[in-house]
Enzyme design. Structure first.
Site: not given
Length: 247
Positions: A121-122, A208, A211, A236
């Site tokens: 995702c990062c 985020c 997270c 990240c």
């Protein structure tokens, strides 16, 4: 090219040693004077605003950028605007890769990182836009500190050649590397520097929304980030060069 990169690494390594015990302002002054419009400050948290406050006193109008992952807290978006207006800077915002983000969400849903780890995702929400933001720069400035994450940041120098971005030619400055969290917040209070209102709610390290969570008294600040993963993986991608293989 490899020879040129080796010479640059040698030069920056020596400068890092020479500036190891210098103040953040001295490191910033060197960085800004050397690179001028070819350098930018990465802005997301309290440390970064301290750097912006210091840098604008040295070079008004310094370049500053942020990454919008599409998953930030509302408080963070408001904070971006506060900093933009306070320091009168044209804050550049780089957004997540639309196609890759849509593909990931379609394939795995909105919260696959809880199962598969945050790296994927990062990569689309943070690393891709960071690569675009740094593509036209010769150097960048970060708010990394050694005490932020003993598992991944304990050895960061005050300046280095970026091993992840820039093909071995991008210089990365970490002026606050030797500062503690207390020194950061002492500076914020003494200089009336704005900060994210989430800090009043127990958040220390802010990323985020899905997270990030507040930390309890006595917990390390990094325990509020990606709490479902082991501590040695808590980067990240922006600073993944800090992660060293176990021996």
């Amino acid at each position: 090219m490899p020879e040129q990169n080796a010479e640059l690494e040698k030069e920056i390594g020596q400068l890092a040693e020479d500036y190891r015990d210098r103040s953040p302002q001295e490191i910033l002054r060197y960085a800004l004077n050397r690179f001028e419009s070819d350098i930018t400050i990465a802005f997301s948290g309290a440390e970064d605003v301290v750097l912006i406050d210091m840098a604008t006193k040295i070079m008004p109008g310094v370049s500053v950028f942020s990454l919008d992952t599409g998953r930030l807290h509302p408080e963070t978006y408001r904070f971006f605007n506060v900093v933009r207006e306070r320091y009168d800077i044209p804050l550049e915002v780089f957004f997540a890769n639309r196609e890759k983000t849509e593909e990931l969400v379609l394939k795995k849903g909105m919260f696959s990182f809880y199962r598969d780890g945050h790296g994927e995702c990062c990569a689309v929400r943070k690393v891709d836009p960071l690569r675009r933001s740094l593509g036209t720069r010769a150097a960048w400035i970060t708010g990394q500190r050694k005490d932020q994450s003993p598992n991944t940041r304990s050895e960061i120098p005050v300046m280095e050649v970026d091993t992840v971005f820039g093909e071995g030619k991008l210089i990365k400055f970490n002026p606050l590397a030797n500062w503690s969290s207390k020194q950061v917040w002492d500076y914020i209070r003494e200089n009336d520097v704005p900060y994210n209102e989430l800090h009043k709610k127990g958040y220390v390290s802010i990323g985020c929304e899905p997270c990030t969570r507040p930390v309890l008294p006595g917990q390390h600040e990094r325990e509020g980030r990606w709490w479902w993963e082991e501590a040695t993986k808590k980067e990240c991608g922006l600073h993944s060069g800090n992660i060293r293989p176990r021996v």
